[in-house]
Design an enzyme around this catalytic site. Structure first.
Site, PDB file in Angstrom:
ATOM      1  N   ARG A   1      -2.314   4.674  -6.465  1.00  0.00           N
ATOM      2  CA  ARG A   1      -1.079   4.881  -6.948  1.00  0.00           C
ATOM      3  C   ARG A   1      -0.786   4.151  -8.222  1.00  0.00           C
ATOM      4  O   ARG A   1       0.262   3.520  -8.581  1.00  0.00           O
ATOM      5  CB  ARG A   1       0.040   4.798  -5.978  1.00  0.00           C
TER       6      ARG A   1
ATOM      7  N   SER B   1       6.276   9.618  -0.596  1.00  0.00           N
ATOM      8  CA  SER B   1       6.641   8.250  -0.046  1.00  0.00           C
ATOM      9  C   SER B   1       7.342   7.187  -0.991  1.00  0.00           C
ATOM     10  O   SER B   1       7.177   7.307  -2.294  1.00  0.00           O
ATOM     11  CB  SER B   1       5.019   7.523  -0.219  1.00  0.00           C
TER      12      SER B   1
ATOM     13  N   GLU C   1       7.366   2.805  -4.998  1.00  0.00           N
ATOM     14  CA  GLU C   1       6.505   3.822  -5.488  1.00  0.00           C
ATOM     15  C   GLU C   1       7.000   4.496  -6.615  1.00  0.00           C
ATOM     16  O   GLU C   1       6.421   4.498  -7.751  1.00  0.00           O
ATOM     17  CB  GLU C   1       5.653   4.778  -4.544  1.00  0.00           C
TER      18      GLU C   1
HETATM   19  P1  FAD Z   1       8.465  12.950 -12.620  1.00  0.00           P
HETATM   20  O1  FAD Z   1       9.122  12.620 -11.349  1.00  0.00           O
HETATM   21  O2  FAD Z   1       9.065  13.695 -13.560  1.00  0.00           O
HETATM   22  O3  FAD Z   1       7.931  11.742 -13.219  1.00  0.00           O
HETATM   23  C1  FAD Z   1       7.374  10.798 -12.835  1.00  0.00           C
HETATM   24  C2  FAD Z   1       6.822   9.456 -13.798  1.00  0.00           C
HETATM   25  O4  FAD Z   1       6.075  10.013 -14.781  1.00  0.00           O
HETATM   26  C3  FAD Z   1       8.314   9.164 -14.620  1.00  0.00           C
HETATM   27  O5  FAD Z   1       8.206   7.753 -15.005  1.00  0.00           O
HETATM   28  C4  FAD Z   1       8.154  10.108 -15.820  1.00  0.00           C
HETATM   29  O6  FAD Z   1       8.749   9.449 -17.003  1.00  0.00           O
HETATM   30  C5  FAD Z   1       6.660  10.063 -16.066  1.00  0.00           C
HETATM   31  N1  FAD Z   1       6.064  11.247 -16.607  1.00  0.00           N
HETATM   32  C6  FAD Z   1       6.358  12.621 -16.115  1.00  0.00           C
HETATM   33  N2  FAD Z   1       5.567  13.323 -17.011  1.00  0.00           N
HETATM   34  C7  FAD Z   1       5.011  12.660 -18.140  1.00  0.00           C
HETATM   35  C8  FAD Z   1       4.364  12.985 -19.026  1.00  0.00           C
HETATM   36  N3  FAD Z   1       3.926  14.158 -19.536  1.00  0.00           N
HETATM   37  N4  FAD Z   1       3.971  12.076 -20.008  1.00  0.00           N
HETATM   38  C9  FAD Z   1       4.207  10.492 -19.560  1.00  0.00           C
HETATM   39  N5  FAD Z   1       4.962  10.352 -18.611  1.00  0.00           N
HETATM   40  C10 FAD Z   1       5.482  11.460 -17.679  1.00  0.00           C
HETATM   41  N6  FAD Z   1       2.488  11.791  -4.827  1.00  0.00           N
HETATM   42  C11 FAD Z   1       1.245  11.642  -4.461  1.00  0.00           C
HETATM   43  O7  FAD Z   1       0.498  10.854  -5.300  1.00  0.00           O
HETATM   44  N7  FAD Z   1       0.593  12.013  -3.132  1.00  0.00           N
HETATM   45  C12 FAD Z   1       1.384  12.804  -2.527  1.00  0.00           C
HETATM   46  O8  FAD Z   1       0.844  13.335  -1.521  1.00  0.00           O
HETATM   47  C13 FAD Z   1       2.839  13.093  -2.925  1.00  0.00           C
HETATM   48  N8  FAD Z   1       3.531  13.676  -2.125  1.00  0.00           N
HETATM   49  C14 FAD Z   1       4.712  14.016  -2.298  1.00  0.00           C
HETATM   50  C15 FAD Z   1       5.661  14.850  -1.472  1.00  0.00           C
HETATM   51  C16 FAD Z   1       6.968  14.936  -1.962  1.00  0.00           C
HETATM   52  C17 FAD Z   1       7.782  15.912  -0.994  1.00  0.00           C
HETATM   53  C18 FAD Z   1       7.596  14.417  -3.116  1.00  0.00           C
HETATM   54  C19 FAD Z   1       8.755  14.942  -3.374  1.00  0.00           C
HETATM   55  C20 FAD Z   1       6.767  13.576  -4.001  1.00  0.00           C
HETATM   56  C21 FAD Z   1       5.491  13.568  -3.635  1.00  0.00           C
HETATM   57  N9  FAD Z   1       4.530  12.717  -4.268  1.00  0.00           N
HETATM   58  C22 FAD Z   1       3.367  12.478  -4.048  1.00  0.00           C
HETATM   59  C23 FAD Z   1       5.041  12.020  -5.611  1.00  0.00           C
HETATM   60  C24 FAD Z   1       5.055  12.915  -6.902  1.00  0.00           C
HETATM   61  O9  FAD Z   1       4.825  14.480  -6.459  1.00  0.00           O
HETATM   62  C25 FAD Z   1       3.833  12.676  -7.937  1.00  0.00           C
HETATM   63  O10 FAD Z   1       4.186  11.399  -8.143  1.00  0.00           O
HETATM   64  C26 FAD Z   1       3.890  13.802  -9.064  1.00  0.00           C
HETATM   65  O11 FAD Z   1       2.828  13.370  -9.857  1.00  0.00           O
HETATM   66  C27 FAD Z   1       5.127  13.589 -10.149  1.00  0.00           C
HETATM   67  O12 FAD Z   1       5.167  14.599 -10.825  1.00  0.00           O
HETATM   68  P2  FAD Z   1       6.576  15.045 -11.570  1.00  0.00           P
HETATM   69  O13 FAD Z   1       6.301  15.840 -12.623  1.00  0.00           O
HETATM   70  O14 FAD Z   1       7.537  15.319 -10.823  1.00  0.00           O
HETATM   71  O15 FAD Z   1       6.931  13.742 -12.233  1.00  0.00           O
HETATM   72  N1  EPU Z   2       3.136   6.246  10.717  1.00  0.00           N
HETATM   73  C1  EPU Z   2       3.980   5.858  11.532  1.00  0.00           C
HETATM   74  N2  EPU Z   2       5.157   6.287  11.389  1.00  0.00           N
HETATM   75  C2  EPU Z   2       5.691   6.681  10.489  1.00  0.00           C
HETATM   76  C3  EPU Z   2       4.761   7.182   9.206  1.00  0.00           C
HETATM   77  C4  EPU Z   2       3.666   6.928   9.627  1.00  0.00           C
HETATM   78  O1  EPU Z   2       3.431   5.374  12.539  1.00  0.00           O
HETATM   79  O2  EPU Z   2       7.000   7.151  10.375  1.00  0.00           O
HETATM   80  C5  EPU Z   2       1.719   5.867  10.712  1.00  0.00           C
HETATM   81  C6  EPU Z   2       1.033   7.373  10.989  1.00  0.00           C
HETATM   82  O3  EPU Z   2       0.785   7.381  12.418  1.00  0.00           O
HETATM   83  C7  EPU Z   2      -0.489   7.131  10.506  1.00  0.00           C
HETATM   84  C8  EPU Z   2      -0.395   6.076   9.255  1.00  0.00           C
HETATM   85  O4  EPU Z   2       1.072   5.728   9.531  1.00  0.00           O
HETATM   86  O5  EPU Z   2      -1.231   6.423  11.432  1.00  0.00           O
HETATM   87  C9  EPU Z   2      -0.299   6.917   8.035  1.00  0.00           C
HETATM   88  O6  EPU Z   2       0.374   7.794   7.536  1.00  0.00           O
HETATM   89  P1  EPU Z   2       0.156   9.248   7.164  1.00  0.00           P
HETATM   90  O7  EPU Z   2      -1.313   9.586   7.203  1.00  0.00           O
HETATM   91  O8  EPU Z   2       1.113  10.279   6.998  1.00  0.00           O
HETATM   92  O9  EPU Z   2       0.076   8.786   5.465  1.00  0.00           O
HETATM   93  P2  EPU Z   2       0.919   7.585   4.572  1.00  0.00           P
HETATM   94  O10 EPU Z   2       0.168   6.488   4.242  1.00  0.00           O
HETATM   95  O11 EPU Z   2       2.324   7.588   5.088  1.00  0.00           O
HETATM   96  C10 EPU Z   2      -0.080   8.554   2.377  1.00  0.00           C
HETATM   97  C11 EPU Z   2       0.446   8.702   1.022  1.00  0.00           C
HETATM   98  C12 EPU Z   2       0.869  10.127   0.925  1.00  0.00           C
HETATM   99  C13 EPU Z   2      -0.170  11.262   1.141  1.00  0.00           C
HETATM  100  C14 EPU Z   2      -0.648  10.849   2.661  1.00  0.00           C
HETATM  101  C15 EPU Z   2      -1.854  11.813   2.976  1.00  0.00           C
HETATM  102  C16 EPU Z   2       1.020   6.490   0.093  1.00  0.00           C
HETATM  103  C17 EPU Z   2       2.015   5.752  -0.517  1.00  0.00           C
HETATM  104  N3  EPU Z   2       1.477   7.812   0.601  1.00  0.00           N
HETATM  105  O12 EPU Z   2       0.902   8.551   3.232  1.00  0.00           O
HETATM  106  O13 EPU Z   2       1.379  10.471  -0.333  1.00  0.00           O
HETATM  107  O14 EPU Z   2       0.283  12.287   0.883  1.00  0.00           O
HETATM  108  O15 EPU Z   2      -1.140   9.604   2.689  1.00  0.00           O
HETATM  109  O16 EPU Z   2      -3.020  11.445   2.279  1.00  0.00           O
HETATM  110  O17 EPU Z   2      -0.073   6.174  -0.406  1.00  0.00           O
HETATM  111  C18 EPU Z   2       3.243  10.042  -1.879  1.00  0.00           C
HETATM  112  O18 EPU Z   2       2.766   9.193  -2.613  1.00  0.00           O
HETATM  113  O19 EPU Z   2       4.347  10.240  -2.135  1.00  0.00           O
HETATM  114  C19 EPU Z   2       2.617  10.788  -0.809  1.00  0.00           C
HETATM  115  C20 EPU Z   2       3.739  11.673   0.211  1.00  0.00           C
END
Ligand code: FAD
Ligand code: EPU
Length: 342
Positions: free
Chosen positions: A166, A241, A338
């Site tokens: 991240r 997250s 994050e």
């Molecule tokens: P924005 O929110 O618009 O921007 C994020 C940051 O990047 C800001 O600082 C912005 O200024 C900058 N930025 C955006 N575009 C550019 C550009 N073109 N050039 C320079 N800077 C830029 N993240 C994960 O890693 N794994 C996950 O599994 C994951 N799951 C998610 C689930 C949900 C439901 C949500 C809401 C978010 C999740 N995220 C996850 C976080 C998010 O989706 C990612 O970080 C994604 O890459 C953000 O994209 P965005 O276009 O919305 O960026």
């Molecule tokens: N857990 C709990 N209670 C909760 C939530 C999680 O006990 O309320 C435990 C789960 O049971 C599991 C562990 O925590 O054993 C990890 O949970 P999970 O596999 O759901 O993944 P996470 O660590 O919560 C990360 C990323 C996600 C990504 C998933 C799948 C980060 C900060 N988050 O979540 O990314 O989608 O793994 O790979 O690394 C994001 O970055 O926005 C994001 C959603």
């Protein structure tokens, strides 16, 4: 000609659904338009905030500057292939999930585990998005970015980007210095499933049965798991997250384990352990809490902070502060936020 809107409510521009105002907002669909917007902000000495889908930002108050919605589209496949890899260049404003689905339709593999992550292509390298055992760095080739001061477009390699969990150089020394205009990925023409994440492996094998595992099947299962765990922002505002999973030393981990034998953690090499922040927060009793301010914690995943409708950025940050304090007191672990706070 630059089209500017004045005093714009950012609620539709961030998935947390926070209502606050930007002094100015413009949408750019080419490098030329982006340069023009940067020149305008530079002359007025205004800070800029590039936005994709706003799925990883929290606005703590109004933004006194220029928000630039990045709408640079396009998708281009380089001719020729090297060792079964193809280079695909996508515009920063392309939807990430649509890009993943397009790559699968072309039989280009490597992105399937990253299906359904909200956001745009241009934001993917910023925090090196990751899920289900894969990170963007694993398929990254290079990116093109515009220097916000000079307007010059440079190419940065994976090494330049200094990807980590991240993390990237765009959260460190290049923070606010570049706007990404396109990203080039190195995708494989041969499908090799990446099934290290236990639940994904189980569900993929169960779904495939006697049939072969395909890239589309892995993508579909990832979407299914995600939909069952994470709230859809259209229904419940959130930014995924809210905290990173914290890294601790082996000694710290072992001490915690004596205190909490059920603790969830993963060895991360280098004598470090990654703790599940969701588990830590869950143990502190925050899962499902809802403050009267509208800020809350998702009831099925304690790592996801949500907006029940009327929370502002301060309300979300107050809840985040309470969570950090509780986790620090009980486990001696500092949680790092994050999303980017503006
Ligand atoms: P924005 O929110 O618009 O921007 C994020 C940051 O990047 C800001 O600082 C912005 O200024 C900058 N930025 C955006 N575009 C550019 C550009 N073109 N050039 C320079 N800077 C830029 N993240 C994960 O890693 N794994 C996950 O599994 C994951 N799951 C998610 C689930 C949900 C439901 C949500 C809401 C978010 C999740 N995220 C996850 C976080 C998010 O989706 C990612 O970080 C994604 O890459 C953000 O994209 P965005 O276009 O919305 O960026
Ligand atoms: N857990 C709990 N209670 C909760 C939530 C999680 O006990 O309320 C435990 C789960 O049971 C599991 C562990 O925590 O054993 C990890 O949970 P999970 O596999 O759901 O993944 P996470 O660590 O919560 C990360 C990323 C996600 C990504 C998933 C799948 C980060 C900060 N988050 O979540 O990314 O989608 O793994 O790979 O690394 C994001 O970055 O926005 C994001 C959603």
């Amino acid at each position: 000609m630059l089209e500017l809107s004045h005093h714009v409510d950012l609620k539709p521009y961030n998935t947390m659904g926070i209502s606050c105002f930007a002094d100015y907002l413009t949408r750019v669909s080419s490098e030329g338009e982006l340069r023009e917007a940067l020149e305008w902000a530079g002359e007025k000495k205004l800070p800029v905030c590039p936005l994709g889908e706003g799925s990883n930002v929290i606005f703590s108050g109004d933004f006194q500057g220029l928000v630039i919605a990045i709408g640079i589209k396009g998708c281009e496949v380089a001719t020729g292939e090297i060792d079964g890899q193809v280079l695909v260049k996508a515009g920063a404003g392309e939807s990430w999930h649509e890009f993943v689905q397009w790559s699968l339709s072309q039989n280009y593999y490597g992105l399937e585990n990253l299906s359904l992550i909200p956001g745009c292509v241009g934001a993917a390298p910023i925090q090196n998005i990751g899920a289900y055992g894969v990170e963007v760095k694993d398929v990254f080739h290079s990116l093109q970015a515009m220097d916000v001061v000079t307007g010059e477009v440079v190419t940065l390699t994976g090494e330049d980007c200094q990807f980590g969990y991240r993390n990237s150089v765009f959260k460190g020394k290049y923070r606010d210095r570049f706007i990404i205009v396109s990203v080039t990925f190195s995708l494989s023409k041969t499908f090799e499933p990446q099934l290290d994440y236990g639940q994904l492996q189980r569900e993929v094998l169960q779904t495939a049965g006697v049939n072969p595992v395909t890239g589309q099947l892995v993508s579909d299962v990832v979407c299914r798991i995600r939909n069952s765990r994470l709230p859809a922002p259209e229904q419940l505002g959130n930014a995924g997250s809210f905290f990173k999973n914290p890294m601790v030393t082996r000694e710290h981990y072992q001490k915690l384990l004596e205190q909490e034998p059920e603790m969830v953690a993963f060895s991360s090499g280098d004598e470090c352990w990654k703790l599940a922040a969701g588990w830590l927060i869950d143990q502190c009793g925050f899962k499902g809490v809802a403050y009267s301010t509208g800020a809350g914690v998702y009831r099925y995943q304690a790592l996801v902070l949500v907006n029940h409708g009327h929370a502002d950025g301060q309300a979300i940050l107050t809840l985040a502060g309470d969570i950090r304090e509780a986790v620090s007191e009980r486990f001696g672990v500092d949680l790092e936020i994050e999303p980017r706070i503006y």
